[in-house]
Write a protein that holds these residues in place. Structure first.
Motif, PDB file in Angstrom:
ATOM      1  N   THR A 144      26.979  56.608 -19.566  1.00 50.52           N
ATOM      2  CA  THR A 144      27.959  55.972 -18.690  1.00 50.52           C
ATOM      3  C   THR A 144      29.182  55.577 -19.507  1.00 50.52           C
ATOM      4  O   THR A 144      29.179  55.666 -20.742  1.00 50.52           O
ATOM      5  N   ASP A 145      30.218  55.123 -18.812  1.00 52.50           N
ATOM      6  CA  ASP A 145      31.445  54.675 -19.466  1.00 52.50           C
ATOM      7  C   ASP A 145      31.465  53.165 -19.709  1.00 52.50           C
ATOM      8  O   ASP A 145      32.492  52.612 -20.103  1.00 52.50           O
ATOM      9  N   LEU A 146      30.349  52.495 -19.452  1.00 51.67           N
ATOM     10  CA  LEU A 146      30.287  51.057 -19.686  1.00 51.67           C
ATOM     11  C   LEU A 146      30.242  50.767 -21.181  1.00 51.67           C
ATOM     12  O   LEU A 146      29.541  51.437 -21.937  1.00 51.67           O
ATOM     13  N   GLN A 147      30.973  49.758 -21.592  1.00 53.64           N
ATOM     14  CA  GLN A 147      31.019  49.368 -22.998  1.00 53.64           C
ATOM     15  C   GLN A 147      30.401  47.982 -23.165  1.00 53.64           C
ATOM     16  O   GLN A 147      30.670  47.065 -22.398  1.00 53.64           O
ATOM     17  N   ASP A 148      29.545  47.836 -24.198  1.00 55.18           N
ATOM     18  CA  ASP A 148      28.937  46.533 -24.525  1.00 55.18           C
ATOM     19  C   ASP A 148      28.250  45.922 -23.302  1.00 55.18           C
ATOM     20  O   ASP A 148      28.362  44.723 -23.040  1.00 55.18           O
ATOM     21  N   TRP A 149      27.532  46.737 -22.571  1.00 62.29           N
ATOM     22  CA  TRP A 149      26.866  46.287 -21.354  1.00 62.29           C
ATOM     23  C   TRP A 149      25.398  46.017 -21.643  1.00 62.29           C
ATOM     24  O   TRP A 149      24.710  46.857 -22.207  1.00 62.29           O
ATOM     25  N   ASP A 150      24.923  44.845 -21.242  1.00 58.52           N
ATOM     26  CA  ASP A 150      23.526  44.477 -21.440  1.00 58.52           C
ATOM     27  C   ASP A 150      22.814  44.520 -20.094  1.00 58.52           C
ATOM     28  O   ASP A 150      23.155  43.767 -19.179  1.00 58.52           O
ATOM     29  N   VAL A 151      21.819  45.398 -19.979  1.00 61.82           N
ATOM     30  CA  VAL A 151      21.143  45.558 -18.689  1.00 61.82           C
ATOM     31  C   VAL A 151      20.398  44.302 -18.271  1.00 61.82           C
ATOM     32  O   VAL A 151      20.088  44.126 -17.084  1.00 61.82           O
ATOM     33  N   LYS A 152      20.115  43.419 -19.210  1.00 63.79           N
ATOM     34  CA  LYS A 152      19.409  42.182 -18.854  1.00 63.79           C
ATOM     35  C   LYS A 152      20.277  41.244 -18.034  1.00 63.79           C
ATOM     36  O   LYS A 152      19.783  40.281 -17.445  1.00 63.79           O
ATOM     37  N   ASP A 153      21.577  41.511 -17.978  1.00 59.80           N
ATOM     38  CA  ASP A 153      22.473  40.649 -17.209  1.00 59.80           C
ATOM     39  C   ASP A 153      22.332  40.851 -15.707  1.00 59.80           C
ATOM     40  O   ASP A 153      22.764  40.000 -14.922  1.00 59.80           O
ATOM     41  N   HIS A 154      21.756  41.986 -15.293  1.00 55.22           N
ATOM     42  CA  HIS A 154      21.598  42.270 -13.865  1.00 55.22           C
ATOM     43  C   HIS A 154      20.227  42.875 -13.627  1.00 55.22           C
ATOM     44  O   HIS A 154      19.925  43.957 -14.127  1.00 55.22           O
ATOM     45  N   LYS A 155      19.398  42.193 -12.846  1.00 55.27           N
ATOM     46  CA  LYS A 155      18.054  42.682 -12.569  1.00 55.27           C
ATOM     47  C   LYS A 155      18.099  43.893 -11.638  1.00 55.27           C
ATOM     48  O   LYS A 155      19.002  44.015 -10.805  1.00 55.27           O
TER      49      LYS A 155
END
Length: 432
Positions: free
Chosen positions: A413-424
């Motif tokens: 994906t084009d997401l940068q510095d994204w932590d999947v734990k931020d959204h269930k």
């Protein structure tokens, strides 16, 4: 190495990669019509992809030349995609077509799609209408197809995170947004656009495979490729085929390796524990998946023993009607996975949760904390990972499914510095 040895080695490779296609070719009609074909391999169903993997390269030229020299009567039956121009004859013309594809020359290629039809398209493809839901948006993102798309029709769950580039281009009008209904207005809008090809996901989320849309494509000289992305095998075939057509073979291969790593990890970790917990899957509000559903297949791939025994896609469960069939011991599972499409980043609505509870709160799964809601818009391997870790927490390192999702975010994906734990993306309904 002699030609027969080359052919034997490649034949073994195709069995491993493409699961032995069955081909019916017929060129006895005495005219110039293209022969019929009734098969596609698991990967890269583009004529010229002689060895049936996920790229067209020198290996395909080597194989075609070996096959020409062999001059075996069964050649086209065993290697249908070697016939690059799909004229029923294997010769130097096929070699030159493949050489042109490798060199990036503009040409046309024949593609075998989900309908069992052979479609001639420009290579590389450009100016595309792409239609489909979550799984097709994953294909777009993984292959970086956005700059080849002029129009897109998708469901309402497209969002600014997982579909970041496509979402933004639709929002600013660079890519024209259409509905999945293929309405008269949609087709009128298409007529104002420079569309060279339609790529359509054929699984029930749109009307672009219906006669009116297909007639529009035919009448306007727009080749239409129909794919299905419901399950692991079909995603592999779709992404490898479109990867070849867009010159994104490396990206396709990387995603396929990622998918294989997820499925192999589940299989290896479960071992003989696979199938030791029971499961059913739910879609919509109270539709329990039958054996023909891709969700049924997914739950078994994740290691559950799915208790459904009906062939219909779904079977309604509504205890308010007095029919408590799901509470019968032969159907009452340890786990219920309820797939709900939501824009990634959103949480389920309280009203929805209460409605779901009213259907399933008497089941073993709910009573024992095994009823889970999963956001159906996350990629297929991610859904699979969360199901497997949830059913068999002792067999996976805690947070393994999160790591699978994070790998997708970081690499595809084009997401940068994204932590999947931020959204269930998975919730225990019993916790609400």
């Amino acid at each position: 190495m002699n030609n027969k040895a080359i052919i034997a080695i490649v034949a073994v490779l195709i069995v491993v990669i493409a699961a032995a296609a069955v081909v019916l070719l017929n060129n006895d009609n005495g005219n110039n019509e293209k022969p019929s074909i009734d098969v596609a391999g698991d990967q890269g169903a583009v004529f010229g992809n002689a060895n049936g993997d996920c790229r067209i390269d020198q290996d395909d030229i080597d194989l075609i030349e070996a096959l020409i020299n062999e001059n075996d009567a069964d050649t086209l039956q065993n290697f249908p995609l070697a016939d690059a121009n799909h004229d029923g004859v294997l010769n130097s013309d096929d070699v030159e077509i493949v050489r042109g594809i490798i060199n990036g020359d503009a040409t046309t290629v024949d593609v075998y799609d989900f309908r069992g039809e052979v479609v001639t398209v420009n290579y590389p493809i450009d100016n595309a209408l792409v239609v489909g839901g979550t799984n097709m948006r994953v294909v777009i993102s993984v292959l970086g197809m956005e700059d080849r798309i002029v129009a897109n029709a998708t469901n309402r769950y497209i969002g600014p995170y997982l579909d970041k580039t496509l979402y933004e281009l639709r929002e600013n009008g660079t890519i024209t947004s259409l509905t999945t209904g293929a309405t008269t207005e949609d087709l009128t809008t298409l007529s104002t656009l420079d569309v060279d090809i339609a790529i359509v996901e054929g699984a029930g989320t749109n009307s672009y495979t219906e006669d009116s849309a297909m007639s529009y494509f035919a009448d306007n000289g727009i080749p239409a490729l129909v794919f299905n992305t419901d399950n692991y095998k079909l995603v592999m075939s779709t992404i490898s085929t479109i990867g070849i057509l867009t010159g994104a073979e490396d990206e396709a291969e990387a995603y396929m390796a990622y998918m294989n790593k997820v499925s192999d990890t589940i299989e290896n970790n479960l071992g003989d524990k696979a199938g030791t917990v029971t499961v059913m899957t739910v879609t919509m509000s109270n539709s329990v998946s039958g054996t023909e559903s891709d969700y049924y297949a997914m739950s078994e791939m994740a290691g559950g023993e799915n208790l459904a025994d009906w062939t219909d896609s779904t079977r309604k469960y509504d205890p308010s009607s007095g029919d408590y069939w799901l509470l019968d011991p032969k159907y009452n599972p340890d786990y219920l996975f309820h797939f709900k499409s939501m824009i990634y980043g959103e949480d389920p609505k309280a009203s929805d949760i209460e409605k779901y509870k009213s259907y399933f709160d008497q089941t073993n799964a709910y009573q024992n904390g095994g009823y889970y809601l999963i956001n159906g818009t996350v990629p297929l391997p991610v859904r699979l990972a969360y199901m497997a870790e949830t059913m068999y927490p002792d067999l996976f390192e805690e947070g393994w499914a999160d790591s699978v999702f994070q790998e997708y975010i970081d690499n595809f994906t084009d997401l940068q510095d994204w932590d999947v734990k931020d959204h269930k993306v998975i919730w225990s309904v019993s916790d609400f």
